[in-house]
Write a protein that holds these residues in place. Structure first.
Motif, PDB file in Angstrom:
ATOM      1  N   VAL A 199       0.843  -1.194   0.000  1.00 13.28           N
ATOM      2  CA  VAL A 199       0.000   0.000   0.000  1.00 13.28           C
ATOM      3  C   VAL A 199       0.880   1.246   0.000  1.00 13.28           C
ATOM      4  O   VAL A 199       1.813   1.357   0.801  1.00 13.28           O
ATOM      5  CB  VAL A 199      -0.933   0.037   1.228  1.00 13.28           C
ATOM      6  CG1 VAL A 199      -1.964   1.145   1.080  1.00 13.28           C
ATOM      7  CG2 VAL A 199      -1.627  -1.302   1.434  1.00 13.28           C
ATOM      8  N   THR A 200       0.580   2.167  -0.897  1.00 13.93           N
ATOM      9  CA  THR A 200       1.370   3.394  -1.020  1.00 13.93           C
ATOM     10  C   THR A 200       0.468   4.616  -1.101  1.00 13.93           C
ATOM     11  O   THR A 200      -0.640   4.533  -1.640  1.00 13.93           O
ATOM     12  CB  THR A 200       2.259   3.346  -2.279  1.00 13.93           C
ATOM     13  OG1 THR A 200       3.012   4.568  -2.391  1.00 13.93           O
ATOM     14  CG2 THR A 200       1.429   3.179  -3.536  1.00 13.93           C
ATOM     15  N   PRO A 201       0.924   5.756  -0.589  1.00 13.66           N
ATOM     16  CA  PRO A 201       0.239   7.005  -0.913  1.00 13.66           C
ATOM     17  C   PRO A 201       0.578   7.413  -2.341  1.00 13.66           C
ATOM     18  O   PRO A 201       1.584   6.954  -2.895  1.00 13.66           O
ATOM     19  CB  PRO A 201       0.815   7.996   0.107  1.00 13.66           C
ATOM     20  CG  PRO A 201       2.176   7.461   0.427  1.00 13.66           C
ATOM     21  CD  PRO A 201       2.067   5.965   0.327  1.00 13.66           C
ATOM     22  N   VAL A 202      -0.256   8.255  -2.925  1.00 14.01           N
ATOM     23  CA  VAL A 202      -0.018   8.724  -4.286  1.00 14.01           C
ATOM     24  C   VAL A 202       0.621  10.109  -4.243  1.00 14.01           C
ATOM     25  O   VAL A 202       0.116  11.016  -3.596  1.00 14.01           O
ATOM     26  CB  VAL A 202      -1.330   8.784  -5.091  1.00 14.01           C
ATOM     27  CG1 VAL A 202      -1.082   9.363  -6.474  1.00 14.01           C
ATOM     28  CG2 VAL A 202      -1.930   7.390  -5.207  1.00 14.01           C
ATOM     29  N   PHE A 203       1.750  10.235  -4.938  1.00 11.65           N
ATOM     30  CA  PHE A 203       2.413  11.526  -5.099  1.00 11.65           C
ATOM     31  C   PHE A 203       2.625  11.770  -6.594  1.00 11.65           C
ATOM     32  O   PHE A 203       3.199  10.927  -7.283  1.00 11.65           O
ATOM     33  CB  PHE A 203       3.763  11.555  -4.385  1.00 11.65           C
ATOM     34  CG  PHE A 203       3.654  11.463  -2.886  1.00 11.65           C
ATOM     35  CD1 PHE A 203       2.871  12.344  -2.177  1.00 11.65           C
ATOM     36  CD2 PHE A 203       4.346  10.479  -2.194  1.00 11.65           C
ATOM     37  CE1 PHE A 203       2.760  12.259  -0.791  1.00 11.65           C
ATOM     38  CE2 PHE A 203       4.254  10.391  -0.815  1.00 11.65           C
ATOM     39  CZ  PHE A 203       3.460  11.288  -0.105  1.00 11.65           C
ATOM     40  N   THR A 204       2.173  12.909  -7.096  1.00 12.09           N
ATOM     41  CA  THR A 204       2.341  13.271  -8.505  1.00 12.09           C
ATOM     42  C   THR A 204       1.873  12.141  -9.423  1.00 12.09           C
ATOM     43  O   THR A 204       2.579  11.712 -10.330  1.00 12.09           O
ATOM     44  CB  THR A 204       3.808  13.641  -8.813  1.00 12.09           C
ATOM     45  OG1 THR A 204       4.351  14.389  -7.732  1.00 12.09           O
ATOM     46  CG2 THR A 204       3.896  14.481 -10.081  1.00 12.09           C
ATOM     47  N   ALA A 205       0.684  11.638  -9.118  1.00 11.78           N
ATOM     48  CA  ALA A 205       0.007  10.643  -9.956  1.00 11.78           C
ATOM     49  C   ALA A 205       0.725   9.303 -10.046  1.00 11.78           C
ATOM     50  O   ALA A 205       0.513   8.538 -10.984  1.00 11.78           O
ATOM     51  CB  ALA A 205      -0.230  11.191 -11.360  1.00 11.78           C
ATOM     52  N   LYS A 213       8.764   3.005  -4.269  1.00 14.97           N
ATOM     53  CA  LYS A 213       9.493   2.513  -5.436  1.00 14.97           C
ATOM     54  C   LYS A 213      10.937   2.190  -5.099  1.00 14.97           C
ATOM     55  O   LYS A 213      11.488   1.172  -5.558  1.00 14.97           O
ATOM     56  CB  LYS A 213       9.449   3.566  -6.553  1.00 14.97           C
ATOM     57  CG  LYS A 213      10.184   3.159  -7.838  1.00 14.97           C
ATOM     58  CD  LYS A 213       9.596   1.898  -8.458  1.00 14.97           C
ATOM     59  CE  LYS A 213       9.999   1.722  -9.916  1.00 14.97           C
ATOM     60  NZ  LYS A 213      11.448   1.618 -10.110  1.00 14.97           N
ATOM     61  N   SER A 214      11.582   3.010  -4.276  1.00 13.41           N
ATOM     62  CA  SER A 214      12.978   2.766  -3.909  1.00 13.41           C
ATOM     63  C   SER A 214      13.130   1.442  -3.176  1.00 13.41           C
ATOM     64  O   SER A 214      14.098   0.706  -3.403  1.00 13.41           O
ATOM     65  CB  SER A 214      13.501   3.908  -3.037  1.00 13.41           C
ATOM     66  OG  SER A 214      13.554   5.116  -3.762  1.00 13.41           O
ATOM     67  N   PHE A 215      12.161   1.117  -2.310  1.00 11.81           N
ATOM     68  CA  PHE A 215      12.243  -0.150  -1.589  1.00 11.81           C
ATOM     69  C   PHE A 215      12.125  -1.328  -2.549  1.00 11.81           C
ATOM     70  O   PHE A 215      12.936  -2.274  -2.504  1.00 11.81           O
ATOM     71  CB  PHE A 215      11.154  -0.241  -0.527  1.00 11.81           C
ATOM     72  CG  PHE A 215      11.121  -1.568   0.183  1.00 11.81           C
ATOM     73  CD1 PHE A 215      12.103  -1.900   1.106  1.00 11.81           C
ATOM     74  CD2 PHE A 215      10.122  -2.489  -0.089  1.00 11.81           C
ATOM     75  CE1 PHE A 215      12.087  -3.137   1.745  1.00 11.81           C
ATOM     76  CE2 PHE A 215      10.102  -3.720   0.547  1.00 11.81           C
ATOM     77  CZ  PHE A 215      11.091  -4.045   1.469  1.00 11.81           C
ATOM     78  N   PHE A 216      11.147  -1.299  -3.439  1.00  6.68           N
ATOM     79  CA  PHE A 216      10.968  -2.433  -4.336  1.00  6.68           C
ATOM     80  C   PHE A 216      12.043  -2.495  -5.419  1.00  6.68           C
ATOM     81  O   PHE A 216      12.263  -3.553  -6.009  1.00  6.68           O
ATOM     82  CB  PHE A 216       9.553  -2.440  -4.918  1.00  6.68           C
ATOM     83  CG  PHE A 216       8.541  -2.944  -3.932  1.00  6.68           C
ATOM     84  CD1 PHE A 216       8.427  -4.300  -3.666  1.00  6.68           C
ATOM     85  CD2 PHE A 216       7.746  -2.059  -3.222  1.00  6.68           C
ATOM     86  CE1 PHE A 216       7.526  -4.778  -2.729  1.00  6.68           C
ATOM     87  CE2 PHE A 216       6.833  -2.521  -2.285  1.00  6.68           C
ATOM     88  CZ  PHE A 216       6.722  -3.879  -2.033  1.00  6.68           C
ATOM     89  N   GLY A 247      -5.042   8.479  -1.598  1.00  2.00           N
ATOM     90  CA  GLY A 247      -4.780   9.792  -2.170  1.00  2.00           C
ATOM     91  C   GLY A 247      -5.868  10.775  -1.802  1.00  2.00           C
ATOM     92  O   GLY A 247      -6.907  10.394  -1.247  1.00  2.00           O
ATOM     93  N   GLY A 248      -5.631  12.036  -2.110  1.00  2.00           N
ATOM     94  CA  GLY A 248      -6.574  13.071  -1.722  1.00  2.00           C
ATOM     95  C   GLY A 248      -7.801  13.152  -2.603  1.00  2.00           C
ATOM     96  O   GLY A 248      -8.835  13.691  -2.196  1.00  2.00           O
ATOM     97  N   THR A 249      -7.716  12.634  -3.818  1.00  2.00           N
ATOM     98  CA  THR A 249      -8.841  12.726  -4.749  1.00  2.00           C
ATOM     99  C   THR A 249      -8.962  11.446  -5.563  1.00  2.00           C
ATOM    100  O   THR A 249      -7.961  10.771  -5.831  1.00  2.00           O
ATOM    101  CB  THR A 249      -8.651  13.919  -5.707  1.00  2.00           C
ATOM    102  OG1 THR A 249      -9.643  13.868  -6.740  1.00  2.00           O
ATOM    103  CG2 THR A 249      -7.282  13.892  -6.363  1.00  2.00           C
ATOM    104  N   ALA A 250     -10.181  11.131  -5.972  1.00  2.00           N
ATOM    105  CA  ALA A 250     -10.431   9.918  -6.762  1.00  2.00           C
ATOM    106  C   ALA A 250      -9.767   9.975  -8.130  1.00  2.00           C
ATOM    107  O   ALA A 250      -9.616   8.950  -8.793  1.00  2.00           O
ATOM    108  CB  ALA A 250     -11.939   9.711  -6.920  1.00  2.00           C
ATOM    109  N   ARG A 251      -9.356  11.164  -8.584  1.00  2.00           N
ATOM    110  CA  ARG A 251      -8.720  11.287  -9.901  1.00  2.00           C
ATOM    111  C   ARG A 251      -7.428  10.473  -9.996  1.00  2.00           C
ATOM    112  O   ARG A 251      -6.972  10.156 -11.088  1.00  2.00           O
ATOM    113  CB  ARG A 251      -8.398  12.745 -10.202  1.00  2.00           C
ATOM    114  CG  ARG A 251      -9.624  13.607 -10.448  1.00  2.00           C
ATOM    115  CD  ARG A 251      -9.214  15.000 -10.875  1.00  2.00           C
ATOM    116  NE  ARG A 251      -8.342  15.620  -9.882  1.00  2.00           N
ATOM    117  CZ  ARG A 251      -7.440  16.558 -10.157  1.00  2.00           C
ATOM    118  NH1 ARG A 251      -7.272  16.955 -11.406  1.00  2.00           N
ATOM    119  NH2 ARG A 251      -6.712  17.083  -9.197  1.00  2.00           N
TER     120      ARG A 251
END
Length: 202
Positions: free
Chosen positions: A81-87, A94-97, A116-120
């Motif tokens: 599970v990850t937060p979304v940054f810049t889509a 990513k660095s871990f995997f 993420g903050g929005t469903a987009r």
């Protein structure tokens, strides 16, 4: 069965960790219904940010990080599970995997999720996370779960397409894959496309 949960949330408390916990509970419930026991290890990448950076620069994992990587690669299944940054997924995620051997997750069931903050940003599951784990030759469950800020208030389990329903469906699919592994190892610990399609998901 050993289930490892990787959460890349940065804050405390974290909606990413909350989603990871909800997914873990859903898998637990489904596995219990099938009379399978699950041992869970939770990995918070936030605590490993400096060791991950050092590994990327030096090429050598510190002992704590080496142990964590071994925990992930030896698991029977993985929730990521990850937060979304810049889509896209977070740089920490990513660095871990990037440090995982490309063949170490071959055939392992993986449940992917993001917050993420929005469903987009929900398409991050299909254009970023699913391709990442497909490249690592993992078996990604059909239902990926995205939770926007408003999803946490969408309420009750009675909301058919709400977050609780998606979590239950993904948990059931993950439990089906783990139960299939529990019945006996696949050749070379791999699951073929046909074996995956033969599994029934409710």
């Amino acid at each position: 069965m050993k289930l490892v949960v990787v959460s890349a949330g940065l804050s405390v408390p974290s909606s990413t960790r909350l989603l990871a916990d909800r997914l873990t509970d859903a898998v637990h419930e489904e596995m219990a219904d099938q009379d399978h026991k699950v041992e869970v290890d939770v990995i918070e990448l936030r605590a490993l940010a400096v060791p991950i950076a050092n590994n990327l620069v030096t090429g050598f994992p510190p002992p704590q990080l080496a142990t964590t990587i071994e925990t992930v690669t030896s698991a029977d299944g993985l929730i990521a599970v990850t937060p979304v940054f810049t889509a896209s997924y977070s740089g920490l995620f990513k660095s871990f995997f990037d440090l995982i051997d490309p063949h170490a997750l071959t055939g392992k069931p993986v449940l992917i999720a993001a917050t993420g903050g929005t469903a987009r940003h929900s398409l991050v599951l299909e254009h970023a996370l699913r391709p990442l784990f497909t490249y690592l030759r993992a078996v990604v469950v059909p239902t990926a779960v995205y939770a926007a800020s408003e999803d946490w208030g969408s309420g009750s389990d009675a909301y058919a397409e709400g977050l609780p329903a998606r979590i239950r469906r993904a948990g059931g699919e993950m439990a089906s894959l783990l139960a299939a592994r529990a019945t006996g190892p696949m050749p070379e610990d791999d699951i073929t496309d046909k074996q995956l399609s033969d599994l029934r998901f409710d």
